[in-house]
Design a protein around this motif. Structure first.
Motif, PDB file in Angstrom:
ATOM      1  N   PRO A 113     -13.507 -27.732  65.873  1.00 25.04           N
ATOM      2  CA  PRO A 113     -12.148 -27.307  66.172  1.00 25.04           C
ATOM      3  C   PRO A 113     -11.356 -28.415  66.870  1.00 25.04           C
ATOM      4  O   PRO A 113     -11.929 -29.229  67.593  1.00 25.04           O
ATOM      5  CB  PRO A 113     -12.340 -26.114  67.098  1.00 25.04           C
ATOM      6  CG  PRO A 113     -13.707 -26.276  67.658  1.00 25.04           C
ATOM      7  CD  PRO A 113     -14.506 -26.998  66.625  1.00 25.04           C
ATOM      8  N   PRO A 114     -10.051 -28.449  66.633  1.00 25.46           N
ATOM      9  CA  PRO A 114      -9.246 -29.505  67.264  1.00 25.46           C
ATOM     10  C   PRO A 114      -9.220 -29.324  68.780  1.00 25.46           C
ATOM     11  O   PRO A 114      -9.270 -28.209  69.293  1.00 25.46           O
ATOM     12  CB  PRO A 114      -7.857 -29.300  66.660  1.00 25.46           C
ATOM     13  CG  PRO A 114      -7.841 -27.910  66.155  1.00 25.46           C
ATOM     14  CD  PRO A 114      -9.249 -27.554  65.816  1.00 25.46           C
ATOM     15  N   LYS A 115      -9.133 -30.431  69.470  1.00 22.94           N
ATOM     16  CA  LYS A 115      -9.100 -30.399  70.928  1.00 22.94           C
ATOM     17  C   LYS A 115      -7.666 -30.213  71.402  1.00 22.94           C
ATOM     18  O   LYS A 115      -6.717 -30.518  70.705  1.00 22.94           O
ATOM     19  CB  LYS A 115      -9.661 -31.697  71.488  1.00 22.94           C
ATOM     20  CG  LYS A 115     -11.115 -31.895  71.157  1.00 22.94           C
ATOM     21  CD  LYS A 115     -11.622 -33.186  71.732  1.00 22.94           C
ATOM     22  CE  LYS A 115     -13.072 -33.389  71.358  1.00 22.94           C
ATOM     23  NZ  LYS A 115     -13.583 -34.652  71.831  1.00 22.94           N
ATOM     24  N   ARG A 116      -7.529 -29.723  72.623  1.00 25.80           N
ATOM     25  CA  ARG A 116      -6.195 -29.592  73.212  1.00 25.80           C
ATOM     26  C   ARG A 116      -5.614 -30.973  73.448  1.00 25.80           C
ATOM     27  O   ARG A 116      -6.328 -31.902  73.818  1.00 25.80           O
ATOM     28  CB  ARG A 116      -6.294 -28.875  74.553  1.00 25.80           C
ATOM     29  CG  ARG A 116      -6.530 -27.386  74.405  1.00 25.80           C
ATOM     30  CD  ARG A 116      -6.523 -26.715  75.737  1.00 25.80           C
ATOM     31  NE  ARG A 116      -5.224 -26.881  76.393  1.00 25.80           N
ATOM     32  CZ  ARG A 116      -4.952 -26.455  77.610  1.00 25.80           C
ATOM     33  NH1 ARG A 116      -5.873 -25.862  78.315  1.00 25.80           N
ATOM     34  NH2 ARG A 116      -3.762 -26.629  78.119  1.00 25.80           N
ATOM     35  N   PRO A 117      -4.319 -31.104  73.249  1.00 23.48           N
ATOM     36  CA  PRO A 117      -3.712 -32.423  73.482  1.00 23.48           C
ATOM     37  C   PRO A 117      -3.773 -32.785  74.963  1.00 23.48           C
ATOM     38  O   PRO A 117      -3.580 -31.935  75.832  1.00 23.48           O
ATOM     39  CB  PRO A 117      -2.270 -32.249  73.010  1.00 23.48           C
ATOM     40  CG  PRO A 117      -2.040 -30.798  72.882  1.00 23.48           C
ATOM     41  CD  PRO A 117      -3.364 -30.134  72.752  1.00 23.48           C
ATOM     42  N   ALA A 121      -0.588 -37.103  74.702  1.00 24.04           N
ATOM     43  CA  ALA A 121      -0.274 -36.460  73.425  1.00 24.04           C
ATOM     44  C   ALA A 121       0.826 -35.411  73.604  1.00 24.04           C
ATOM     45  O   ALA A 121       1.691 -35.251  72.733  1.00 24.04           O
ATOM     46  CB  ALA A 121      -1.517 -35.825  72.840  1.00 24.04           C
ATOM     47  N   ARG A 122       0.829 -34.702  74.728  1.00 23.23           N
ATOM     48  CA  ARG A 122       1.889 -33.718  74.989  1.00 23.23           C
ATOM     49  C   ARG A 122       3.244 -34.405  75.125  1.00 23.23           C
ATOM     50  O   ARG A 122       4.257 -33.913  74.632  1.00 23.23           O
ATOM     51  CB  ARG A 122       1.567 -32.917  76.256  1.00 23.23           C
ATOM     52  CG  ARG A 122       0.501 -31.856  76.046  1.00 23.23           C
ATOM     53  CD  ARG A 122       0.451 -30.863  77.191  1.00 23.23           C
ATOM     54  NE  ARG A 122       0.238 -31.470  78.496  1.00 23.23           N
ATOM     55  CZ  ARG A 122      -0.941 -31.703  79.047  1.00 23.23           C
ATOM     56  NH1 ARG A 122      -2.041 -31.386  78.397  1.00 23.23           N
ATOM     57  NH2 ARG A 122      -1.041 -32.244  80.234  1.00 23.23           N
ATOM     58  N   ARG A 123       3.275 -35.558  75.786  1.00 23.21           N
ATOM     59  CA  ARG A 123       4.525 -36.307  75.906  1.00 23.21           C
ATOM     60  C   ARG A 123       5.029 -36.741  74.541  1.00 23.21           C
ATOM     61  O   ARG A 123       6.225 -36.636  74.240  1.00 23.21           O
ATOM     62  CB  ARG A 123       4.328 -37.544  76.776  1.00 23.21           C
ATOM     63  CG  ARG A 123       4.222 -37.225  78.247  1.00 23.21           C
ATOM     64  CD  ARG A 123       4.037 -38.502  79.037  1.00 23.21           C
ATOM     65  NE  ARG A 123       3.867 -38.200  80.438  1.00 23.21           N
ATOM     66  CZ  ARG A 123       3.363 -39.052  81.342  1.00 23.21           C
ATOM     67  NH1 ARG A 123       2.960 -40.240  80.954  1.00 23.21           N
ATOM     68  NH2 ARG A 123       3.254 -38.699  82.588  1.00 23.21           N
ATOM     69  N   ASP A 124       4.118 -37.211  73.696  1.00 22.25           N
ATOM     70  CA  ASP A 124       4.507 -37.618  72.333  1.00 22.25           C
ATOM     71  C   ASP A 124       5.048 -36.424  71.550  1.00 22.25           C
ATOM     72  O   ASP A 124       6.039 -36.554  70.820  1.00 22.25           O
ATOM     73  CB  ASP A 124       3.314 -38.227  71.596  1.00 22.25           C
ATOM     74  CG  ASP A 124       2.894 -39.564  72.197  1.00 22.25           C
ATOM     75  OD1 ASP A 124       3.718 -40.184  72.917  1.00 22.25           O
ATOM     76  OD2 ASP A 124       1.743 -39.989  71.933  1.00 22.25           O
ATOM     77  N   LEU A 125       4.433 -35.279  71.683  1.00 17.90           N
ATOM     78  CA  LEU A 125       4.908 -34.083  70.987  1.00 17.90           C
ATOM     79  C   LEU A 125       6.302 -33.688  71.462  1.00 17.90           C
ATOM     80  O   LEU A 125       7.169 -33.315  70.668  1.00 17.90           O
ATOM     81  CB  LEU A 125       3.932 -32.925  71.192  1.00 17.90           C
ATOM     82  CG  LEU A 125       2.624 -32.985  70.412  1.00 17.90           C
ATOM     83  CD1 LEU A 125       1.672 -31.897  70.868  1.00 17.90           C
ATOM     84  CD2 LEU A 125       2.905 -32.840  68.921  1.00 17.90           C
TER      85      LEU A 125
END
Length: 132
Positions: A113-117, A121-125
């Motif tokens: 399963p994908p990991k939480r950002p 990664a949250r800043r990029d999103l």
């Protein structure tokens, strides 16, 4: 006159042998596995007190692991792992199937399963969402 008694055949309870051969950590866990139907002796279900003989075939299920072994020797004492491995021989088909299942599990686990950002990664999103 000297009577010679017939040679005694050596037998042992299945739960004791499974414990001595280090398939289960305790006799109680071996008994639970037998009662749960996860152990077959000579392609038939068994009870914990069933006598086991040299040459019998056991099918053992532990979690997702399935093994088919042939009993080579009987022992009621739990010794080191090197001594326990001398009590049985795993069949070639069982070994191949177990290695294939292990490889499949490894491949599936890699694409888990994908990991939480993380923070970056949250800043990029956030930047992607607000730039539109």
């Amino acid at each position: 006159m000297n009577k010679s008694s017939p040679p005694e055949t050596v037998t042992l309870r299945v739960d004791v042998w499974l414990w001595a051969a280090r398939f289960f950590k305790t006799r109680s866990l071996a008994k639970q596995a037998i009662d749960g139907g996860r152990i077959d002796v000579n392609d038939a279900g068994c009870k914990p007190a069933r006598t086991l003989h040299s040459g019998d075939r056991l099918k053992i299920s532990r979690g997702e692991e399935r093994m088919e072994v042939e009993v080579l020797a009987l022992s009621d004492r739990r010794g080191p792992a090197s001594a326990a491995q001398l009590l049985y021989r795993e069949t070639e088909s069982s070994r191949v199937a177990r290695e294939a299942a292990r490889e499949l599990h490894r491949l599936i686990g890699a694409s888990g399963p994908p990991k939480r950002p993380d923070k970056q990664a949250r800043r990029d999103l956030r930047r992607l969402k607000h730039d539109r």
